[in-house]
Design a protein around this motif. Structure first.
Motif, PDB file in Angstrom:
ATOM      1  N   ASN A   1       0.817  -1.213   0.000  1.00 31.25           N
ATOM      2  CA  ASN A   1       0.000   0.000   0.000  1.00 31.25           C
ATOM      3  C   ASN A   1       0.851   1.264   0.000  1.00 31.25           C
ATOM      4  OD1 ASN A   1      -2.489  -1.192  -0.136  1.00 31.25           O
ATOM      5  ND2 ASN A   1      -2.867  -1.156   2.054  1.00 31.25           N
TER       6      ASN A   1
ATOM      7  N   THR B   1       2.896   1.682  -3.356  1.00 28.74           N
ATOM      8  CA  THR B   1       2.099   2.141  -4.496  1.00 28.74           C
ATOM      9  C   THR B   1       1.587   3.567  -4.267  1.00 28.74           C
ATOM     10  OG1 THR B   1       0.186   0.995  -3.536  1.00 28.74           O
ATOM     11  CG2 THR B   1       1.377  -0.132  -5.273  1.00 28.74           C
TER      12      THR B   1
ATOM     13  N   TYR C   1       3.795  -6.496  -6.127  1.00 27.07           N
ATOM     14  CA  TYR C   1       2.817  -5.599  -6.749  1.00 27.07           C
ATOM     15  C   TYR C   1       3.396  -4.207  -7.003  1.00 27.07           C
ATOM     16  CZ  TYR C   1      -1.343  -2.889  -7.731  1.00 27.07           C
ATOM     17  OH  TYR C   1      -2.257  -2.063  -8.328  1.00 27.07           O
TER      18      TYR C   1
ATOM     19  N   PHE D   1       3.517  -2.616 -10.652  1.00 28.48           N
ATOM     20  CA  PHE D   1       2.791  -1.369 -10.877  1.00 28.48           C
ATOM     21  C   PHE D   1       3.715  -0.273 -11.403  1.00 28.48           C
ATOM     22  CE2 PHE D   1       1.363   2.767  -9.274  1.00 28.48           C
ATOM     23  CZ  PHE D   1       0.122   2.850  -9.876  1.00 28.48           C
TER      24      PHE D   1
ATOM     25  N   GLY E   1      -8.182   0.723 -10.985  1.00 25.11           N
ATOM     26  CA  GLY E   1      -7.694  -0.587 -10.532  1.00 25.11           C
ATOM     27  C   GLY E   1      -6.684  -0.458  -9.417  1.00 25.11           C
ATOM     28  N   ALA E   2      -5.757   0.506  -9.538  1.00 27.81           N
ATOM     29  CA  ALA E   2      -4.734   0.686  -8.502  1.00 27.81           C
ATOM     30  C   ALA E   2      -5.354   1.146  -7.187  1.00 27.81           C
ATOM     31  CB  ALA E   2      -3.693   1.696  -8.970  1.00 27.81           C
ATOM     32  N   THR E   3      -6.305   2.105  -7.306  1.00 29.14           N
ATOM     33  CA  THR E   3      -6.986   2.584  -6.098  1.00 29.14           C
ATOM     34  C   THR E   3      -7.785   1.458  -5.444  1.00 29.14           C
ATOM     35  OG1 THR E   3      -7.168   4.787  -7.093  1.00 29.14           O
ATOM     36  CG2 THR E   3      -8.591   4.310  -5.193  1.00 29.14           C
ATOM     37  N   PHE E   4      -8.485   0.690  -6.289  1.00 34.76           N
ATOM     38  CA  PHE E   4      -9.269  -0.432  -5.770  1.00 34.76           C
ATOM     39  C   PHE E   4      -8.377  -1.451  -5.067  1.00 34.76           C
ATOM     40  CE2 PHE E   4     -10.912  -4.746  -6.304  1.00 34.76           C
ATOM     41  CZ  PHE E   4     -12.131  -4.619  -5.656  1.00 34.76           C
ATOM     42  N   PHE E   5      -7.183  -1.699  -5.652  1.00 31.18           N
ATOM     43  CA  PHE E   5      -6.271  -2.672  -5.055  1.00 31.18           C
ATOM     44  C   PHE E   5      -5.851  -2.226  -3.659  1.00 31.18           C
ATOM     45  CE2 PHE E   5      -2.025  -4.291  -4.130  1.00 31.18           C
ATOM     46  CZ  PHE E   5      -2.205  -5.655  -4.323  1.00 31.18           C
ATOM     47  N   ARG E   6      -5.514  -0.923  -3.525  1.00 32.73           N
ATOM     48  CA  ARG E   6      -5.108  -0.429  -2.205  1.00 32.73           C
ATOM     49  C   ARG E   6      -6.241  -0.547  -1.198  1.00 32.73           C
ATOM     50  NH1 ARG E   6      -2.894   4.140  -4.461  1.00 32.73           N
ATOM     51  NH2 ARG E   6      -4.224   5.515  -3.226  1.00 32.73           N
TER      52      ARG E   6
ATOM     53  N   ALA F   1      -8.718  -2.647  -1.339  1.00 30.82           N
ATOM     54  CA  ALA F   1      -8.936  -4.072  -1.059  1.00 30.82           C
ATOM     55  C   ALA F   1      -7.921  -4.590  -0.054  1.00 30.82           C
ATOM     56  CB  ALA F   1      -8.857  -4.878  -2.348  1.00 30.82           C
ATOM     57  N   MET F   2      -6.676  -4.116  -0.154  1.00 28.94           N
ATOM     58  CA  MET F   2      -5.649  -4.547   0.781  1.00 28.94           C
ATOM     59  C   MET F   2      -5.945  -4.059   2.203  1.00 28.94           C
ATOM     60  SD  MET F   2      -3.440  -6.480  -0.741  1.00 28.94           S
ATOM     61  CE  MET F   2      -4.908  -7.160  -1.466  1.00 28.94           C
TER      62      MET F   2
END
Length: 792
Positions: free
Chosen positions: A305, A308, A396, A400, A419-424, A426-427
């Motif tokens: 997190n 990125t 990741y 990225f 997608g990048a925001t969603f990944f953070r 989600a983490m």
């Protein structure tokens, strides 16, 4: 090239001190937790793994079919080992093993004017041939092959005889009633042995002293066999299945089977379900492995997190490298290498923390763990942990950052994709889901342990003292009771076989008028003295206690509620019950009380009177607040009546607590793990909040100029972080409920999982997250907008 990568990584680490510190600390805590758990798991898995013949060693257990159910247990027949070796060709060696004193007690030895207590067992003559307990003096073939002999540990030899070499051939007095010759000295039993003892006596003496072993319906000792190398264990298991019926007739109401379990598996797999091995300590091993993975994963998520989130600061660097010809793979290697370097620093800190925390961890778990510096496997594990953690943490961010388009980056138009925001997000959800699971689990485990400690178990375990019946106390019990009851502070005195905490003896030989001939019920059976109910403070539901005023009480019985119910008696007092060939009247019914752990349901219990029973426990009920003075007076009486034996005692409440040692450890560890999980998660949240506040400096300034208040800005910044925390609770609650419901299934008596447990876990998580985020939010909101708008 590598030197250049290292310089770049180091400069980036130094430039972003706060983020580097958060990452390193988070990873260090995760790795520390993993290291401690790895050491604990390795120790658990190493138990009984040192026996040279381990692959051929098996423990025999007994499976019983009766009363519409299937039970299994390890106690077996006293002559089983000898008969298996004699009758079954595939059995190379066999040995029985049973305590020399009742479980939890010890025996008294005297030699060379020294008296001390030691714990040990009786064992068969093949014992040292089968198990790898190293003999320092004597031979395995002759150590236990005769009557009145004993093999002792190095510790015992040095204590009584000064040295190992001086011990063999010497005589040592056992419980002031037998003289035994020392035939062998073995090395102190290692800590990773499931069987612990300081001496072993010959099984010949055990058989001589216990006539009941000739009755194949009686069980008590454990039986171990070593199969020949070419033997098929499954085939041997089929051969011995009905072995008992070579020596007794079949009973349609009660069927017994023998089965084999690999000895190396027994320590971790020692509980039964429907007559078959199902679980045990292995469940805690699996639990701790999962915990270690989860906490390390939380730390790795922090790294992902924050890395990125900081990508905007590294974007131009990536763009320039790509323009001058850097391939994507080389960038991936660079960023993975940076992650490895951070992980390496974290590993050094974690290693230091592990060394510092290990004594406390040993005290908590009851282990003797140490860092095995000399074992190559340990260093390979460390390297593996470093590589796996570094790769997971850096994968990741590396993918990225290496995927950024140089033209867009150098134009300054870098924007995070959905997608990048969603990944953070989600983490963060995953992190806090794991944290909520830990917190909810901690609360439920605490509730169950509190329930165990505070539940009315049917008798008052406070101010109740156990004194072992040994030596001259066997014949002087009446005198001790008379003297003790005259002492101030003593309420009452009684005696019983075993102790109230563990009544292991069972019998199926109970009949009564109207009993179904096709039904066999297993009754726990107790042997007690006068004033038993009074001393235990049991609740009498009907009838009376055993009394000297009634001569026929020597052939009378007392039942618990469950026994009376299973017999079908609405009014049990006055009914005739036959125990074996001895009929007697029921004179009392007591309310059910727990005489085993709460993992087991309360069995039917039948109790008889025998004041002359020559072993067991003296029960002394003391007045509250006078225990210390009472013990001093009891010690004086015991020394007068039993001068050859040191005065020993146990407190009932402490013995009760010992039944739940594993659960106590899990409870304490769950507290620490829950705290660690939420702390590491909040470290990451703090880092993200810091970064977000810095990124939105100008926006905050504009909002303040346009009239936004401090609470408006704080709520705006905090809301983005509390949303994933709220989602994490929705995910975590059902998982936590399922996991803890499964854990509670191991208890026959357990707490319910109430809704407020999850509400409390969620509230704690939200409060901690809010406090973590609010600090940076308030700091940003209070900043002077003029300075914010000047910042470029």
């Amino acid at each position: 090239m590598f030197g250049n990568y290292f310089k770049t990584a180091w400069r980036n680490l130094v430039r972003n001190k706060a983020f580097s510190a958060i990452n390193i600390l988070g990873l260090a805590l995760g790795i520390t937790c993993s290291l401690l758990i790895i050491l604990w798991v390795q120790d658990e898995r190493s138990v009984d793994g040192f026996h040279t013949n381990g692959k051929q060693l098996y423990q025999v257990y007994e499976r019983n079919y009766y009363d519409g159910k299937i039970d299994a247990s390890y106690p077996t027949q006293g002559l089983l080992a000898e008969e298996l070796k004699r009758v079954v060709p595939e059995v190379q060696y066999a040995s029985s093993l049973d305590y020399a004193a009742q479980a939890g007690s010890s025996n008294t030895f005297e030699a060379a004017n020294k008296i001390n207590k030691m714990q040990g067992s009786f064992a068969g003559e093949d014992f040292f041939k089968m198990f790898s307990y190293h003999l320092l003096q004597g031979k395995a073939e002759t150590a236990l092959n005769a009557p009145n002999v004993i093999a002792i540990s190095r510790r015992m030899a040095e204590q009584f005889f000064g040295s190992v070499t001086n011990a063999v051939g010497k005589t040592i007095r056992f419980d002031n009633k037998e003289d035994l010759q020392v035939t062998a000295v073995f090395e102190n039993v290692p800590a990773n042995s499931s069987v612990q003892f300081d001496f072993l006596r010959s099984w010949i003496d055990y058989v001589k002293q216990n006539d009941w072993v000739h009755n194949w319906g009686n069980t008590s000792p454990s039986t171990f066999v070593q199969l020949r190398v070419d033997a098929n264990p499954a085939k041997v298991g089929e051969q011995i299945k009905d072995f008992i019926y070579k020596y007794q007739q079949k009973d349609n109401t009660f069927r017994m089977e023998l089965a084999l379990q690999p000895y190396a598996e027994k320590y971790l797999h020692s509980t039964f379900k429907n007559g078959y091995v199902d679980g045990g300590r292995i469940e805690y091993v699996r639990l701790f492995i999962i915990v270690a993975i989860f906490i390390l994963l939380i730390a790795c998520i922090n790294f992902m997190n924050l890395a990125t989130a900081q990508s905007a600061r590294r974007a131009k660097e990536v763009g320039l490298r790509k323009v001058i010809g850097a391939a994507r793979f080389s960038l991936i290697k660079q960023f993975i290498g940076e992650a490895m370097m951070l992980t390496f620093f974290s590993m050094i800190i974690a290693f230091t923390l592990t060394v510092l925390l290990l004594p406390a961890f040993n005290s908590l778990t009851g282990k003797q763990l140490s860092l095995p510096f000399t074992e190559p496997a340990f260093w390979f594990s460390l390297i593996g942990l470093l590589l796996v953690t570094g790769f997971i943490a850096g994968s990741y961010p590396a993918l990225f950052l290496s995927s950024l388009k140089p033209i867009r980056v150098l134009k300054g138009s870098l924007k995070f994709s959905g997608g990048a925001t969603f990944f953070r997000q989600a983490m963060v959800v995953l992190q806090f889901s794991l944290s909520v699971i830990f917190i909810a689990g901690m609360i439920i485990i605490y509730k169950q342990m509190d329930y165990i400690q505070t539940k009315n178990i049917g008798y008052d375990r406070e101010n109740l003292v156990y004194i072992p019946i040994e030596g001259d106390l066997v014949k002087n019990y009446e005198l001790l009771k008379d003297e003790a009851t005259k002492m101030p502070g003593v309420v009452s005195v009684s005696k019983m076989r075993n102790s109230p905490t563990v009544i292991e003896h069972h019998t199926g030989s109970i009949t009564w008028p109207g009993k179904d001939p096709n039904l066999t019920i297993s009754f726990a059976d107790g042997v007690v003295g006068y004033d038993f109910i009074k001393t235990m403070k049991l609740q009498l539901m009907d009838g009376r206690d055993f009394s000297k005023d009634f001569g026929a009480d020597s052939i009378a019985f007392i039942l618990n509620e469950t026994a009376a119910s299973r017999m079908g008696f609405q009014h049990a007092v006055g009914q005739t019950v036959t125990w074996g060939n001895h009929p007697g009247k029921v004179i009392g019914v007591i309310k059910d009380f727990h005489f085993n752990s709460m993992h087991q349901a309360i069995d039917p219990l039948i109790v008889r009177l025998d004041e002359n029973w020559n072993w067991g426990t003296i029960l002394v009920r003391t007045e509250a607040g006078k225990t210390k003075e009472t013990l001093s007076g009891l010690e004086k009486i015991c020394k007068e009546l039993n001068p050859k034996f040191p005065f020993t005692f146990q407190f009932s409440d402490q013995e009760y607590t010992k039944l739940y040692n594993s659960e106590q450890v899990v409870s304490k560890l769950s507290d620490y793990f829950a705290f660690l999980a939420i702390f590491i998660s909040c470290l990451g949240l703090f880092g993200l909040a810091t970064f977000t506040a810095a990124q939105r400096t100008k926006e905050i300034g504009v909002r303040k100029v346009l009239g936004a208040s401090v609470p408006n800005i704080v709520s705006l910044l905090s809301a983005n972080f509390l949303k994933p925390v709220a989602i994490s609770m929705l995910i975590a609650f059902p998982i936590a409920w399922y996991a803890m419901n499964q854990w509670l299934q191991g208890f026959a008596y357990k707490v319910s999982i109430d809704w407020w447990v999850f509400a409390l876990a969620g509230l704690v998580t939200v409060c901690i997250a809010l406090i973590t985020v609010s600090y940076q939010s308030i700091k940003a909101a209070l900043r002077n907008p003029v300075k914010s708008l000047r910042t470029e």
